[in-house]
Motif scaffolding. Sequence first.
Motif, PDB file in Angstrom:
ATOM      1  N   ARG A 126      31.370  37.406  32.792  1.00  0.00           N
ATOM      2  CA  ARG A 126      30.104  36.929  33.356  1.00  0.00           C
ATOM      3  C   ARG A 126      29.774  37.725  34.607  1.00  0.00           C
ATOM      4  NH1 ARG A 126      27.048  32.706  32.111  1.00  0.00           N
ATOM      5  NH2 ARG A 126      25.666  31.798  33.660  1.00  0.00           N
ATOM      6  N   PHE A 127      28.561  38.255  34.640  1.00  0.00           N
ATOM      7  CA  PHE A 127      28.135  39.079  35.773  1.00  0.00           C
ATOM      8  C   PHE A 127      26.641  38.880  36.000  1.00  0.00           C
ATOM      9  CE2 PHE A 127      26.540  43.273  37.341  1.00  0.00           C
ATOM     10  CZ  PHE A 127      27.132  43.224  38.590  1.00  0.00           C
ATOM     11  N   LYS A 128      26.301  38.373  37.196  1.00  0.00           N
ATOM     12  CA  LYS A 128      24.901  38.167  37.580  1.00  0.00           C
ATOM     13  C   LYS A 128      24.137  37.363  36.518  1.00  0.00           C
ATOM     14  CE  LYS A 128      24.451  42.145  40.651  1.00  0.00           C
ATOM     15  NZ  LYS A 128      23.724  43.388  40.966  1.00  0.00           N
ATOM     16  N   ASN A 129      24.712  36.214  36.166  1.00  0.00           N
ATOM     17  CA  ASN A 129      24.088  35.252  35.256  1.00  0.00           C
ATOM     18  C   ASN A 129      23.891  35.772  33.839  1.00  0.00           C
ATOM     19  OD1 ASN A 129      23.838  33.258  37.279  1.00  0.00           O
ATOM     20  ND2 ASN A 129      21.977  34.258  38.045  1.00  0.00           N
ATOM     21  N   SER A 130      24.620  36.808  33.462  1.00  0.00           N
ATOM     22  CA  SER A 130      24.576  37.283  32.088  1.00  0.00           C
ATOM     23  C   SER A 130      25.977  37.742  31.691  1.00  0.00           C
ATOM     24  CB  SER A 130      23.568  38.426  31.923  1.00  0.00           C
ATOM     25  OG  SER A 130      23.957  39.531  32.713  1.00  0.00           O
ATOM     26  N   TRP A 131      26.140  38.018  30.401  1.00  0.00           N
ATOM     27  CA  TRP A 131      27.450  38.403  29.894  1.00  0.00           C
ATOM     28  C   TRP A 131      27.462  39.889  29.559  1.00  0.00           C
ATOM     29  CZ3 TRP A 131      31.521  35.158  30.067  1.00  0.00           C
ATOM     30  CH2 TRP A 131      31.248  33.799  30.235  1.00  0.00           C
ATOM     31  N   ALA A 132      28.547  40.557  29.952  1.00  0.00           N
ATOM     32  CA  ALA A 132      28.697  41.987  29.697  1.00  0.00           C
ATOM     33  C   ALA A 132      30.034  42.243  29.012  1.00  0.00           C
ATOM     34  CB  ALA A 132      28.607  42.777  31.005  1.00  0.00           C
ATOM     35  N   GLN A 133      30.136  43.412  28.371  1.00  0.00           N
ATOM     36  CA  GLN A 133      31.337  43.734  27.609  1.00  0.00           C
ATOM     37  C   GLN A 133      32.281  44.632  28.416  1.00  0.00           C
ATOM     38  OE1 GLN A 133      28.088  44.038  25.950  1.00  0.00           O
ATOM     39  NE2 GLN A 133      28.552  41.879  25.533  1.00  0.00           N
ATOM     40  N   VAL A 134      33.468  44.816  27.847  1.00  0.00           N
ATOM     41  CA  VAL A 134      34.503  45.654  28.441  1.00  0.00           C
ATOM     42  C   VAL A 134      34.831  46.767  27.451  1.00  0.00           C
ATOM     43  CG1 VAL A 134      36.859  45.737  29.350  1.00  0.00           C
ATOM     44  CG2 VAL A 134      35.457  43.682  29.692  1.00  0.00           C
ATOM     45  N   CYS A 135      34.851  48.002  27.916  1.00  0.00           N
ATOM     46  CA  CYS A 135      35.163  49.136  27.046  1.00  0.00           C
ATOM     47  C   CYS A 135      36.645  49.116  26.669  1.00  0.00           C
ATOM     48  CB  CYS A 135      34.816  50.443  27.760  1.00  0.00           C
ATOM     49  SG  CYS A 135      35.125  51.920  26.759  1.00  0.00           S
ATOM     50  N   ASP A 136      36.949  49.434  25.411  1.00  0.00           N
ATOM     51  CA  ASP A 136      38.334  49.337  24.954  1.00  0.00           C
ATOM     52  C   ASP A 136      39.107  50.655  25.041  1.00  0.00           C
ATOM     53  OD1 ASP A 136      37.298  50.850  22.880  1.00  0.00           O
ATOM     54  OD2 ASP A 136      38.330  49.713  21.306  1.00  0.00           O
ATOM     55  N   ARG A 137      38.535  51.677  25.656  1.00  0.00           N
ATOM     56  CA  ARG A 137      39.274  52.931  25.783  1.00  0.00           C
ATOM     57  C   ARG A 137      40.522  52.716  26.642  1.00  0.00           C
ATOM     58  NH1 ARG A 137      35.334  57.490  27.883  1.00  0.00           N
ATOM     59  NH2 ARG A 137      34.919  55.805  29.348  1.00  0.00           N
ATOM     60  N   GLY A 138      41.680  53.076  26.088  1.00  0.00           N
ATOM     61  CA  GLY A 138      42.932  52.884  26.808  1.00  0.00           C
ATOM     62  C   GLY A 138      43.410  51.444  26.823  1.00  0.00           C
ATOM     63  N   TRP A 139      42.816  50.609  25.988  1.00  0.00           N
ATOM     64  CA  TRP A 139      43.183  49.185  25.962  1.00  0.00           C
ATOM     65  C   TRP A 139      44.610  49.014  25.433  1.00  0.00           C
ATOM     66  CZ3 TRP A 139      40.434  45.242  27.991  1.00  0.00           C
ATOM     67  CH2 TRP A 139      40.852  43.933  27.713  1.00  0.00           C
ATOM     68  N   ILE A 140      45.397  48.200  26.115  1.00  0.00           N
ATOM     69  CA  ILE A 140      46.797  47.994  25.746  1.00  0.00           C
ATOM     70  C   ILE A 140      47.063  46.501  25.574  1.00  0.00           C
ATOM     71  CG2 ILE A 140      47.658  50.096  26.853  1.00  0.00           C
ATOM     72  CD1 ILE A 140      48.376  48.448  29.295  1.00  0.00           C
TER      73      ILE A 140
END
Length: 760
Positions: free
Chosen positions: A201-215
């Motif tokens: 949640r960021f500034k009253n909206s929802w944003a995603q997270v990039c999965d590059r390098g995700w462990i």
Amino acid sequence: MEPCHLWRYIVTLLLGLWSTSCLAQTTPPTQTTPPTKSTPSPKPQSERLKFRLAGYPRKHNEGRIEVFYKGEWGTICDDDFTLSNAHVLCRQLGFVSATGWTHSAKYGKGAGKIWLDNVQCAGSETSVSVCKSRGWGNSDCTHDEDAGVVCKDERLPGYTDTENVIEVQRDEYHIEEVRLRPVVATGKRRLPVTEGVVEVRFKNSWAQVCDRGWIPKNSRVICGMLGFPHERKVNKNFYRLSTERQKSHFLIHSVACLGTEVHLAACPLEFSKGNNTAGACEDGMPAVVSCVAGPLYTHSVALKKKLKVSKTVRLKGGTHVGEGRVEVMRGGVWGTVCDDRWNLQAASVVCRELGFGSAKEALTGGRMGQGMGPVHMNEVQCTGAERSIWNCPFKNITEEDCQHTEDASVRCNTPYMGYEKTVRIGGGRSRYEGRVEVLQALPNGTQRWGLLCGDGWGTKEAMVVCRQLGLGYANHGLKETWYWDGSNVTDMVWSGVKCIGNEMSLSQCQRQKVFSCQKSAARFAAGVICSETASDLVLNATLVQQTVYIEDRPLHMLYCAAEEDCLSKTAAQANWPYGHRRLLRFSSQIHNVGRADFRPRLGRHSWVWHACHGHYHSMDIFTHYDLMSVNGTKVAEGHKASFCLEDSECPEGISKRYECANFGEQGITVGCWDLYRHDIDCQWIDITDVKPGNYILQVVINPNYEVSEMDYTNNAMKCSCKYDGHRIWVHNCHIGDAFSDEVERKFEKYPGQFNNQITN
């Protein structure tokens, strides 16, 4: 002008210039006059503020509010202070909200600066520094006007608590909430959500997270935040097709967790800068996580059997599932953990071990009530990666090192289940009380709210409702609610509701399949009164074992006892006043180790006067005394009304509050105990008709759940007994849940005590 007057003039002029210079340092350059009440507070020069609660007497979540600014602690004046101000300050202290505020230095006068005056917050501000005020250090108050706050006893996720000081770092990017957005249709309909796209949640909206390098360590942190103990592999190819069809906004393009963090915000993160958030994940996709639910939350019966919850760690005394005093088993006996060096990493190990997520809060100072018995661990030092608290280094301690006032507790992250949406209460004087309404599904696919029949409704059912709504403990379960304003809901839909008391939702309790209620009018609907705190009574088992003996008491001395039904039924056929009754006598010392005073449910106007003994009964039955065979059959029983609930003794630093003399108030203060000596009437079991043999002595406090308690499982005490017709031996007295299941089974098969440990 004379020389002395000239020097005075020069000194006065210099002081005036110096004062103007100081004022310019604490106010914005554009201001030429002192700030008014409508002026926003100038932003502090330092980007880091500290807040703390101080004063006495107070609880951990209330006190005089103090602010650390420009290297100095100071207070806030109560002029124009409101609940909205308190909300902002409580959040800065790491609590979710405020429940009240105080004025006129209720918690004592502070010292030093009064940093803020005429503070006016709307309630949604991220810091008190952006609220309107007279400005930093500009006040016409004295410390007699120091403001205080009372915060709700629930922490914000990811807070950092250091000696009651919450350090607030203002940042353009601040992660407060994380969720998994399900993509599969079945995942959208079923709770808890265990798999989906990670969103923040960021500034009253929802944003995603990039999965590059995700462990996997990143997934472990996400799952822990959402109440799940473990992560598992996920099919990324399936989600790639789905996410390519949707436009993504990437707030975070790199995450590097160690796996031991309790919140994503504690991991090293790289944020996407600028407006091109859609293109901040080249050759990547939104991160997807799949979690394993604990046994309480999984829908798979096979998985429930496979998932094992620790049998050597438990939580006691909490109001919600996943919180409580930490107790560990050692040598077949349950004991507590001392809070020295207790932190979120150790608390998270406990939470995951019990099938929950990471820890929201590591509590100290016996905040979930005080335990009884041994303290098994001290200075537990976990990294957060251990599978069990027993894998963490710790110190063995003695009673001198740590008392039960230092028992450690936890609040764990638990999965969101939406239970609060299916029940509500209304019509009461506050949000903590009201008539219970449940959401019922109808055959045509619609839903409606309905009332519950009050027949058979009690404290255990109320406990479930209060827990389900997040309102703490149950003070009362009410069978009639005619005195509360009703809503437009008038139809009863459930009857015969029976709960054990540990259910997470009222729907998990038993109820009649076919509605049947003797009094179906709305005035007889079930109701509840909830409370954030409750008492907790525990019997001193050792004292019972030390004081037990047999007395043959003449009948002519038992008239009052017979009047109060303290003898067995065969006493009515005795040849009064000749002969005697054989009594098993002992002392009872009952401690209140909870967080609220133990008070009778009935007010003084309802107490019953017993002229024979010359006292009032505030509770008809305060304790049950039973002598049972080894297979659990009662062979003799007794009961004791509350002759007088009072503070017999209190530890140093705690004052007695209840005394029965002169029709005084009855109760047991937190930390104090009430002593019923072995030589007072009815402090016995009539064993005149009992044959020699091996038995179990059982004492149960508050057996009918008349008064709210944090934990009812510790209300029973059991001892092994051997009676030879002339003497009795009592051995192994303990609180009902103090031993492991294995030791308890051995206790129930106990053949008797053959040495003369205690004789009378």
